[in-house]
Design an enzyme around this catalytic site. Structure first.
Site, PDB file in Angstrom:
ATOM      1  CD  GLU A  20       3.873   1.942   8.451  1.00 15.25           C
ATOM      2  OE1 GLU A  20       4.118   1.888   9.665  1.00 15.25           O
ATOM      3  OE2 GLU A  20       4.692   1.585   7.576  1.00 15.25           O
ATOM      4  CD  GLU A  70      11.003  -9.723 -10.709  1.00 14.40           C
ATOM      5  OE1 GLU A  70      11.225 -10.743 -10.024  1.00 14.40           O
ATOM      6  OE2 GLU A  70      11.774  -8.746 -10.750  1.00 14.40           O
TER       7      GLU A  70
END
Length: 306
Positions: free
Chosen positions: A121, A90
């Protein structure tokens, strides 16, 4: 996605623990359930306050690196990783942050945006390789986010980046976590157990979202991507933003709608440059003075007044 990584060997992270207050959660009236969830979300936002000094230190350390042209890295896995990616992406339309100065590392790659990737992960080798591939260096700022603070992918990425000389910033929602030790600047946002035990997309996710929004927005303000509270480096990519840009130029310069339209055309869609055009600069002059002053519109206009 939740994390099952312990904050230290054999001890579950506080974000994984259960809270006895919520053991009969499924029996509560819906209104009571919603009130409990809201209360936990408000508590998550409040928890960010204790992290403000650490965030201030991080911004102070990051600014000179980014002013020299360094890149922003966001690193994470699961929910934490997706929140980091959202914050980073963004910055491009909102503040005109260059795409080539943004690196987004999510355990499991693009596939993990839409579904869990088994074991991603835990892949420390993959994290080290990603940092090496992107050639993290002394001017880069690497932000790692993990609710448990122990996610191997995220911790190892920060360890590798720190060894390469990058500034590393780690956000953890659990104290005594590896991430807080591995990062040069470790920032604790202690949110405690979730209403639904281990569901760190809730309180921990909210706190991470708030903290990253604050950190990145403060960085963009300090880097001169705003002026008088407006997004003067905003990219004009649709009709709504065209209208917003026109209003912004009018409001900030006092020009007419027609003058704002003409200035933005001359500036080829650059709001900062259009503002300078309205104040009497030619587009060429405006580009030059912005380049000479690191794109800081306030500095350029202050100099013009003397």
């Amino acid at each position: 996605m939740t994390s099952t990584v312990s904050s230290s060997a054999g001890v579950p992270a506080k974000t994984e623990m259960s809270d006895s207050r919520y053991e009969a959660l499924d029996l509560w009236p819906t209104g009571t359930l919603l009130e409990a969830l809201l209360e936990s979300q408000l508590g998550a936002v409040s928890a960010v306050k204790a992290a403000l000094p650490g965030m201030e230190d991080a911004i102070t350390a990051a600014l000179p690196r980014l002013q020299r042209g360094g890149r922003l890295f966001y690193v994470g896995a699961g929910t934490s990783g997706r929140i980091g990616l959202q914050d980073g992406v963004e910055l491009i339309p909102t503040y005109g942050w260059p795409e080539d100065r943004l690196v987004l590392l999510l355990a499991g790659g693009d596939a993990a945006l839409f579904q869990p990737v088994e074991g991603a992960e835990d892949e420390e080798d993959t994290a080290r390789a990603a940092i090496a591939t992107h050639k993290a260096g002394p001017d880069d700022v690497v932000i790692g986010v993990a609710a448990s603070g122990g996610t191997p992918y995220t911790c190892e990425a920060l360890t590798a980046a720190r060894a390469a000389g990058s500034l590393t910033i780690g956000f953890s929602c659990s104290p005594d976590a590896r991430l807080l030790r591995d990062a040069e600047i470790g920032i604790l946002i202690e949110t405690g157990p979730e209403v639904v035990a281990g569901s760190t997309r809730m309180k921990a996710g909210t706190a991470q979202k708030v903290a990253l929004n604050m950190l990145s927005t403060a960085l963009m303000v300090r880097l001169g991507h705003t002026w008088r509270g407006q997004m003067v480096d905003m990219r004009i990519v649709n009709a709504k933003l065209v209208r917003r840009a026109h209003r912004m130029v009018q409001q900030l310069t006092g020009c007419t709608e027609a003058e704002a339209h003409a200035a933005l055309e001359k500036a080829e869609g650059s709001i900062k440059l259009a503002i300078l055009v309205c104040f009497g600069f030619t587009p060429e002059e405006g580009r030059t003075v912005l380049a000479e002053n690191g794109g800081n519109l306030r500095t350029v206009l202050a100099q013009a007044q003397h």
